[in-house]
Design a protein around this motif. Structure first.
Motif, PDB file in Angstrom:
ATOM      1  N   HIS A   1     -32.732  50.925 -65.278  1.00 40.42           N
ATOM      2  CA  HIS A   1     -32.879  51.655 -64.018  1.00 40.42           C
ATOM      3  C   HIS A   1     -31.721  51.345 -63.063  1.00 40.42           C
ATOM      4  N   ALA A   2     -31.399  50.059 -62.917  1.00 40.11           N
ATOM      5  CA  ALA A   2     -30.325  49.674 -62.000  1.00 40.11           C
ATOM      6  C   ALA A   2     -28.980  50.208 -62.482  1.00 40.11           C
ATOM      7  N   MET A   3     -28.744  50.155 -63.778  1.00 36.79           N
ATOM      8  CA  MET A   3     -27.468  50.630 -64.316  1.00 36.79           C
ATOM      9  C   MET A   3     -27.348  52.147 -64.179  1.00 36.79           C
ATOM     10  N   THR A   4     -28.428  52.870 -64.468  1.00 37.12           N
ATOM     11  CA  THR A   4     -28.394  54.326 -64.342  1.00 37.12           C
ATOM     12  C   THR A   4     -28.174  54.747 -62.900  1.00 37.12           C
ATOM     13  N   ALA A   5     -28.857  54.067 -61.966  1.00 36.04           N
ATOM     14  CA  ALA A   5     -28.664  54.384 -60.550  1.00 36.04           C
ATOM     15  C   ALA A   5     -27.226  54.115 -60.121  1.00 36.04           C
ATOM     16  N   THR A   6     -26.644  53.016 -60.600  1.00 33.14           N
ATOM     17  CA  THR A   6     -25.275  52.672 -60.222  1.00 33.14           C
ATOM     18  C   THR A   6     -24.284  53.715 -60.723  1.00 33.14           C
ATOM     19  N   THR A   7     -24.361  54.060 -61.993  1.00 31.32           N
ATOM     20  CA  THR A   7     -23.400  55.017 -62.544  1.00 31.32           C
ATOM     21  C   THR A   7     -23.638  56.427 -62.008  1.00 31.32           C
ATOM     22  N   SER A   8     -24.902  56.811 -61.848  1.00 32.87           N
ATOM     23  CA  SER A   8     -25.192  58.155 -61.342  1.00 32.87           C
ATOM     24  C   SER A   8     -24.721  58.322 -59.908  1.00 32.87           C
ATOM     25  N   CYS A   9     -25.002  57.323 -59.067  1.00 30.91           N
ATOM     26  CA  CYS A   9     -24.539  57.401 -57.676  1.00 30.91           C
ATOM     27  C   CYS A   9     -23.017  57.403 -57.611  1.00 30.91           C
ATOM     28  N   ALA A  10     -22.371  56.646 -58.483  1.00 31.40           N
ATOM     29  CA  ALA A  10     -20.908  56.642 -58.505  1.00 31.40           C
ATOM     30  C   ALA A  10     -20.364  58.016 -58.890  1.00 31.40           C
ATOM     31  N   VAL A  11     -20.970  58.648 -59.884  1.00 37.09           N
ATOM     32  CA  VAL A  11     -20.543  59.987 -60.292  1.00 37.09           C
ATOM     33  C   VAL A  11     -20.716  60.976 -59.138  1.00 37.09           C
ATOM     34  N   LEU A  12     -21.897  60.957 -58.508  1.00 41.45           N
ATOM     35  CA  LEU A  12     -22.158  61.888 -57.418  1.00 41.45           C
ATOM     36  C   LEU A  12     -21.181  61.671 -56.260  1.00 41.45           C
ATOM     37  N   LEU A  13     -20.913  60.411 -55.935  1.00 40.89           N
ATOM     38  CA  LEU A  13     -19.992  60.125 -54.848  1.00 40.89           C
ATOM     39  C   LEU A  13     -18.574  60.606 -55.177  1.00 40.89           C
ATOM     40  N   LEU A  14     -18.075  60.237 -56.334  1.00 43.86           N
ATOM     41  CA  LEU A  14     -16.688  60.541 -56.682  1.00 43.86           C
ATOM     42  C   LEU A  14     -16.445  62.036 -56.868  1.00 43.86           C
ATOM     43  N   VAL A  15     -17.510  62.786 -57.196  1.00 42.01           N
ATOM     44  CA  VAL A  15     -17.365  64.236 -57.333  1.00 42.01           C
ATOM     45  C   VAL A  15     -17.500  64.938 -55.984  1.00 42.01           C
ATOM     46  N   LEU A  16     -18.501  64.548 -55.190  1.00 45.42           N
ATOM     47  CA  LEU A  16     -18.865  65.318 -54.004  1.00 45.42           C
ATOM     48  C   LEU A  16     -18.164  64.885 -52.723  1.00 45.42           C
ATOM     49  N   LEU A  17     -17.588  63.695 -52.679  1.00 51.30           N
ATOM     50  CA  LEU A  17     -16.959  63.230 -51.436  1.00 51.30           C
ATOM     51  C   LEU A  17     -15.913  64.199 -50.876  1.00 51.30           C
ATOM     52  N   PRO A  18     -15.080  64.843 -51.718  1.00 51.41           N
ATOM     53  CA  PRO A  18     -14.105  65.779 -51.137  1.00 51.41           C
ATOM     54  C   PRO A  18     -14.750  66.924 -50.365  1.00 51.41           C
ATOM     55  N   LEU A  19     -16.020  67.232 -50.651  1.00 55.90           N
ATOM     56  CA  LEU A  19     -16.705  68.332 -49.973  1.00 55.90           C
ATOM     57  C   LEU A  19     -17.352  67.892 -48.664  1.00 55.90           C
TER      58      LEU A  19
END
Length: 267
Positions: free
Chosen positions: A161-179
């Motif tokens: 759970h902790a690993m999935t949350a870490t990688t998923s949040c990282a993906v969402l941040l790195l993709v969506l931050l420019p928007l």
């Protein structure tokens, strides 16, 4: 006594560091740097793994003390246990995190940001596979507490759970931050931190993980994201795009929709 000229391999190394040697050499140098940085990112997880496997006394005491304290609190507050169960399985559960990443991948694919979509999909998939492999290598037992308030299958280290949350949040941040407007960017960072810490707390509070399990999940997740992100940055450098920072996101160009290809005139 005459000074000897530098050896050929030293001259090549100097040219490479100076940015010469052609695109293949520069790409190779970026890959080497990426491998080194990935290895460095994996050092904290490796250290945590050694401490867990050796049953380091201070870490073992911390795990036991926190587990027993939170377990007593859970037994005294059954309503809170139901809230934790909802958060860990629904709001912040692995399925929810993976569905969010899948939605991002589909959105990127529709925008024809194919490499960024591939990076997001590979990162999420690698996270799941690497975490599962680590669990079966370590084979750490989950906490055994009297009158358990929750149960979970499989091994304990690292926390999936902790690993999935870490990688998923990282993906969402790195993709969506420019928007996200620059003044609003602290908000998604705060949401990501709350999500990772929150789901990690639920796993320990429900008695299905040790504290060191969730820390291991964070560290291994960050190592996976580091590896895939460096590979993506190597591609950006190879095609002549400027380097980015985590505050900018992986591909600032995503803010500009890719135009549809012009249709060919019929003959």
């Amino acid at each position: 006594m005459t000074e000897r000229s530098p050896r050929p391999w030293r001259r090549r190394l100097r040219r490479l560091v100076a940015g010469h040697g052609g695109p293949d050499a520069r790409f190779g140098a970026r890959l080497v740097v990426g491998v080194v940085l990935t290895a460095l990112a994996a050092v904290p997880f490796s250290l945590a793994l050694v401490l867990v496997e050796s049953r380091w006394a201070p870490l073992h005491r911390l795990d036991q003390d926190v587990a027993e304290r939170l377990h007593r609190s859970a037994l005294d507050h059954p309503t809170w246990v139901r809230v934790l169960d909802f958060l860990t399985h629904v709001a912040w559960g692995p399925l929810t995190m993976r569905l969010l990443v899948a939605a991002i991948v589909l959105w990127l694919w529709r925008r024809r940001a194919l490499r960024l979509a591939t990076w997001a999909a590979v990162t999420a998939t690698a996270s799941g596979l690497v975490g599962l492999l680590a669990k079966h290598v370590v084979e750490r037992a989950r906490p055994h507490l009297p009158d358990p308030v929750a149960h979970a299958p499989g091994f304990s280290f690292p926390s999936g759970h902790a690993m999935t949350a870490t990688t998923s949040c990282a993906v969402l941040l790195l993709v969506l931050l420019p928007l996200v407007p620059r003044s609003w960017r602290p908000l998604p960072w705060a949401l990501a931190v709350v999500t990772v810490l929150g789901v990690s707390y639920t796993r320990v509070a429900l008695g299905v993980h040790w504290v060191s399990d969730v820390v291991g999940g964070w560290l291994l997740g960050l190592a996976v994201v580091t590896a895939t992100t460096l590979a993506f940055e190597a591609w950006r450098g190879d095609v002549g795009r400027r380097r980015t920072t985590p505050a900018q996101g992986l591909e600032p160009e995503i803010t500009t929709p890719v135009p549809e290809p012009a249709s060919r005139p019929r003959s």
